[in-house]
Design an enzyme around this catalytic site. Structure first.
Site, PDB file in Angstrom:
ATOM      1  N   SER A 111       0.819  -1.217   0.000  1.00  0.00           N
ATOM      2  CA  SER A 111       0.000   0.000   0.000  1.00  0.00           C
ATOM      3  C   SER A 111       0.849   1.262   0.000  1.00  0.00           C
ATOM      4  CB  SER A 111      -0.939   0.007   1.212  1.00  0.00           C
ATOM      5  OG  SER A 111      -0.190  -0.047   2.425  1.00  0.00           O
ATOM      6  N   ASN A 115       3.662   3.900  -2.298  1.00  0.00           N
ATOM      7  CA  ASN A 115       3.469   4.784  -3.448  1.00  0.00           C
ATOM      8  C   ASN A 115       3.085   4.035  -4.710  1.00  0.00           C
ATOM      9  OD1 ASN A 115       4.041   7.162  -2.069  1.00  0.00           O
ATOM     10  ND2 ASN A 115       6.226   7.084  -2.523  1.00  0.00           N
ATOM     11  N   ASN A 130       9.682   7.340 -12.708  1.00  0.00           N
ATOM     12  CA  ASN A 130      10.178   5.983 -12.479  1.00  0.00           C
ATOM     13  C   ASN A 130       9.104   5.080 -11.896  1.00  0.00           C
ATOM     14  OD1 ASN A 130      10.675   7.868 -10.212  1.00  0.00           O
ATOM     15  ND2 ASN A 130      11.347   6.042  -9.119  1.00  0.00           N
ATOM     16  N   THR A 147      12.201   0.612  -2.855  1.00  0.00           N
ATOM     17  CA  THR A 147      13.224   0.863  -3.873  1.00  0.00           C
ATOM     18  C   THR A 147      14.612   0.842  -3.260  1.00  0.00           C
ATOM     19  OG1 THR A 147      11.696   2.207  -5.172  1.00  0.00           O
ATOM     20  CG2 THR A 147      14.041   2.523  -5.588  1.00  0.00           C
ATOM     21  N   CYS A 154      11.967  -0.175 -12.825  1.00  0.00           N
ATOM     22  CA  CYS A 154      11.593   1.073 -13.491  1.00  0.00           C
ATOM     23  C   CYS A 154      12.618   1.442 -14.561  1.00  0.00           C
ATOM     24  CB  CYS A 154      11.430   2.193 -12.474  1.00  0.00           C
ATOM     25  SG  CYS A 154      12.931   2.600 -11.534  1.00  0.00           S
TER      26      CYS A 154
END
Length: 313
Positions: free
Chosen positions: A11, A13, A287, A167, A131
């Site tokens: 949940s 970004n 990205n 990330t 990405c």
């Protein structure tokens, strides 16, 4: 028209942006559940406000939701390590579930919509690479379809503000997964990937640089192939664009680590930027936008195959 029900695990970004994209643009899909581990996350709060079933109990919580019995597709926007566990747990309960993996776990085949979007529509698990991979590997493939690429190197520069905990936790997996996909999807004999987290203020838009060393071929043919590929990506990521004309250099007797013999040919330099659609994330977070856009594009094709037996054109 009937739609398949989907759940999003994660949940943060990426998961929240994906949820909004499905709500706005889903053709063969509808969002049925949002799964997180932080009950105070903005993603879960928004999902509940939008009438989507939620749980802060992770995948175990998803299994307890009444709607789970109707879910056919699950997007995983967590981390590489978590995805391996999530996939295994879901398949214990529902072996035929389809997984769209937005982490670098890569336990399923790589998928980039404009490169091999229809190749794995029946696979139980498909991996959206990274990405940087979604942005740059189409360019490597564009060069490779004109002239064999011996070496492909990509540099993905993103705003540090668009790099969340997932990330940052997956930097090593990012470079490894992207490098392998440059070879397996892009067609390069050897691939290398670099990611740069840029702390500049105001935040900078995603920028990508692609270098390839390929066999000799007409420069106009390579440039045309690159431009056509950019247009194809824009069909689902409108903010994807070439920053300038493709650059070429003739090289001779160049030693590439990991390739072996000394090589000669054409060095092609491609400069890109990716502006996000700002559905949930800021426009500079291209990205993240390209990942969610590619995942939705792939899932729509998978859902179409499941509903009608064919993928949409």
């Amino acid at each position: 028209m009937k739609k398949l029900k989907a759940a999003i695990v994660g949940s943060g970004n990426i998961g929240t942006d994906l949820m909004i994209k499905i709500l706005r643009h889903g053709v063969n899909l509808e969002i049925a559940a949002m799964v997180g581990i932080d009950p105070t996350s903005d993603g879960l709060t928004r999902a509940e406000r939008l009438g989507v079933a939620t749980t802060a109990g992770g995948v175990e919580g998803l299994l307890q939701l009444p709607v789970f019995r109707d879910i056919d597709i699950v997007f995983d926007a967590t981390s590489a390590a978590a995805h391996v566990k999530n996939d295994a747990l879901l398949r214990q309960v529902k072996p035929g579930i389809r997984m769209i993996d937005l982490t670098p776990a890569a336990i399923g085949p790589y998928c980039i919509p404009v490169v091999n979007g229809d190749a794995h529509l029946d696979a139980p698990n498909v991996n959206m690479v990274t990405c940087g991979g979604q942005a740059t590997i189409p360019m490597v493939a564009a060069v490779n379809r004109v002239a064999k690429v011996h070496y492909g190197e990509i540099v993905a520069s993103i705003s540090s503000k668009s790099a969340g905990p997932g990330t940052r936790a997956n930097i090593d997996e990012f470079t490894e997964t992207t490098s392998r996909a440059i070879e397996t999807l892009g067609g390069a004999t050897k691939g290398k990937a670099i990611i740069v987290l840029n702390p500049a203020e105001p935040p900078l838009i995603m920028r990508d640089t692609v270098y390839t060393l390929s066999e000799t071929a007409p420069e106009d043919d390579i440039a045309r192939s690159v431009e056509e590929m950019a247009t194809a990506v824009q069909s689902y990521v409108p903010g994807y664009r070439l920053k300038q004309k493709v650059q070429f250099d003739r090289v001779a007797d160049l030693k590439i680590p990991g390739v072996g013999e000394r090589l000669s040919g054409i060095k092609t330099s491609i400069f890109l930027e990716v502006e996000g659609a700002a559905h949930y994330l800021p426009a500079y977070a291209g990205n993240l936008d390209i990942m969610t856009s590619a995942a939705l594009q792939t899932a729509e094709r998978v859902a179409a195959r499941m509903l009608r037996g064919t993928a949409p054109v």
